[in-house]
Design a protein around this motif. Sequence first.
Motif, PDB file in Angstrom:
ATOM      1  N   ARG A 125       0.835  -1.214   0.000  1.00  0.00           N
ATOM      2  CA  ARG A 125       0.000   0.000   0.000  1.00  0.00           C
ATOM      3  C   ARG A 125       0.864   1.256   0.000  1.00  0.00           C
ATOM      4  O   ARG A 125       0.498   2.288  -0.573  1.00  0.00           O
ATOM      5  CB  ARG A 125      -0.926  -0.005   1.229  1.00  0.00           C
ATOM      6  N   ALA A 126       2.030   1.154   0.629  1.00  0.00           N
ATOM      7  CA  ALA A 126       2.923   2.307   0.704  1.00  0.00           C
ATOM      8  C   ALA A 126       3.669   2.558  -0.608  1.00  0.00           C
ATOM      9  O   ALA A 126       3.961   3.703  -0.954  1.00  0.00           O
ATOM     10  CB  ALA A 126       3.925   2.105   1.842  1.00  0.00           C
ATOM     11  N   LEU A 127       3.966   1.490  -1.351  1.00  0.00           N
ATOM     12  CA  LEU A 127       4.808   1.621  -2.535  1.00  0.00           C
ATOM     13  C   LEU A 127       4.054   1.627  -3.861  1.00  0.00           C
ATOM     14  O   LEU A 127       4.512   2.211  -4.846  1.00  0.00           O
ATOM     15  CB  LEU A 127       5.842   0.492  -2.563  1.00  0.00           C
ATOM     16  N   ALA A 128       2.899   0.990  -3.910  1.00  0.00           N
ATOM     17  CA  ALA A 128       2.170   0.857  -5.185  1.00  0.00           C
ATOM     18  C   ALA A 128       1.755   2.196  -5.797  1.00  0.00           C
ATOM     19  O   ALA A 128       1.845   2.366  -7.023  1.00  0.00           O
ATOM     20  CB  ALA A 128       0.952  -0.043  -5.005  1.00  0.00           C
ATOM     21  N   PRO A 129       1.320   3.186  -5.011  1.00  0.00           N
ATOM     22  CA  PRO A 129       0.914   4.449  -5.636  1.00  0.00           C
ATOM     23  C   PRO A 129       2.041   5.115  -6.421  1.00  0.00           C
ATOM     24  O   PRO A 129       1.799   5.644  -7.518  1.00  0.00           O
ATOM     25  CB  PRO A 129       0.487   5.307  -4.433  1.00  0.00           C
ATOM     26  N   GLY A 130       3.256   5.080  -5.884  1.00  0.00           N
ATOM     27  CA  GLY A 130       4.387   5.671  -6.598  1.00  0.00           C
ATOM     28  C   GLY A 130       4.681   4.948  -7.895  1.00  0.00           C
ATOM     29  O   GLY A 130       4.991   5.579  -8.924  1.00  0.00           O
ATOM     30  N   MET A 131       4.588   3.617  -7.857  1.00  0.00           N
ATOM     31  CA  MET A 131       4.801   2.836  -9.079  1.00  0.00           C
ATOM     32  C   MET A 131       3.762   3.209 -10.132  1.00  0.00           C
ATOM     33  O   MET A 131       4.089   3.430 -11.305  1.00  0.00           O
ATOM     34  CB  MET A 131       4.707   1.341  -8.772  1.00  0.00           C
ATOM     35  N   ALA A 132       2.500   3.275  -9.712  1.00  0.00           N
ATOM     36  CA  ALA A 132       1.419   3.596 -10.647  1.00  0.00           C
ATOM     37  C   ALA A 132       1.600   5.006 -11.227  1.00  0.00           C
ATOM     38  O   ALA A 132       1.394   5.236 -12.422  1.00  0.00           O
ATOM     39  CB  ALA A 132       0.075   3.482  -9.936  1.00  0.00           C
ATOM     40  N   GLU A 133       2.019   5.922 -10.385  1.00  0.00           N
ATOM     41  CA  GLU A 133       2.217   7.300 -10.836  1.00  0.00           C
ATOM     42  C   GLU A 133       3.339   7.400 -11.862  1.00  0.00           C
ATOM     43  O   GLU A 133       3.248   8.145 -12.839  1.00  0.00           O
ATOM     44  CB  GLU A 133       2.531   8.183  -9.623  1.00  0.00           C
ATOM     45  N   ARG A 134       4.400   6.601 -11.647  1.00  0.00           N
ATOM     46  CA  ARG A 134       5.542   6.617 -12.578  1.00  0.00           C
ATOM     47  C   ARG A 134       5.318   5.742 -13.804  1.00  0.00           C
ATOM     48  O   ARG A 134       6.091   5.782 -14.760  1.00  0.00           O
ATOM     49  CB  ARG A 134       6.813   6.169 -11.839  1.00  0.00           C
TER      50      ARG A 134
END
Length: 253
Positions: A125-134
Amino acid sequence: MTVTDKTAVVTGAASRRGIGRATSHALAAAGWNIAVLDLDEAGAKAAADEIAGTHGVQAVGFACDVTDETSVGTAVATLTADAPPIGALVNNAGITSPTPFLEVDAAEWDRIFAVNVRGAYNITRALAPGMAERGFGRIVFLSSVSAERGGGVFGGVAYSAAKAAQLGFARALARELGPHGVTVNSVAPGLIDTDITGGLLEGERKAALLAGIPVGRNGRTADVADLITYLCRAESSYITGATYDVNGGSHIH
């Protein structure tokens, strides 16, 4: 697209003979920078130093309790500030339990789910948003053959249920994150020679277990690490929502 400017996070990777440590080395050999997260801070830092020295990549080690949201948040904040962008997450941290269901209590059940399921949720949950954004990400869950065959190896019902929960987690997440360039897959190892199983793989017990494995040997950590590294490649972008068995043919379905 290259992985050499990205960081792969591997949880529970301090153990010298564990799948997480082997995976960290394999990913580093493929060019990834590495972040080792583990309860054992000294072990995590030692693993990072070893990886950096061996492969010439950036590697960092942090103390992190994946069951604790605050601990995860602290580790991720430091990583986000100091390391190259996070492009991969290997949810390796896990614990097993052989306790039979008729003997397991609520505390034991919750402990197994806290690490294997809630822990995977917290870090993902902490890391997935950054991956999706990039627009790029690779997430791999370390499940188990116990989830597929219903235990019968080392883990009891609690462990099998938790590892099966990871499979559903990964499949549903793959559907959501696919449009954002993020793949999510699971690896289900069978009998692998690690510290968890090592002491139990001796004498008649070992002979009996190996008799049920068509390839005639127990698995090595490298057998699992190499597959995870393949799934994390930029070129593996059309593989998602899948579960890969690494069990020497002991469970074929």
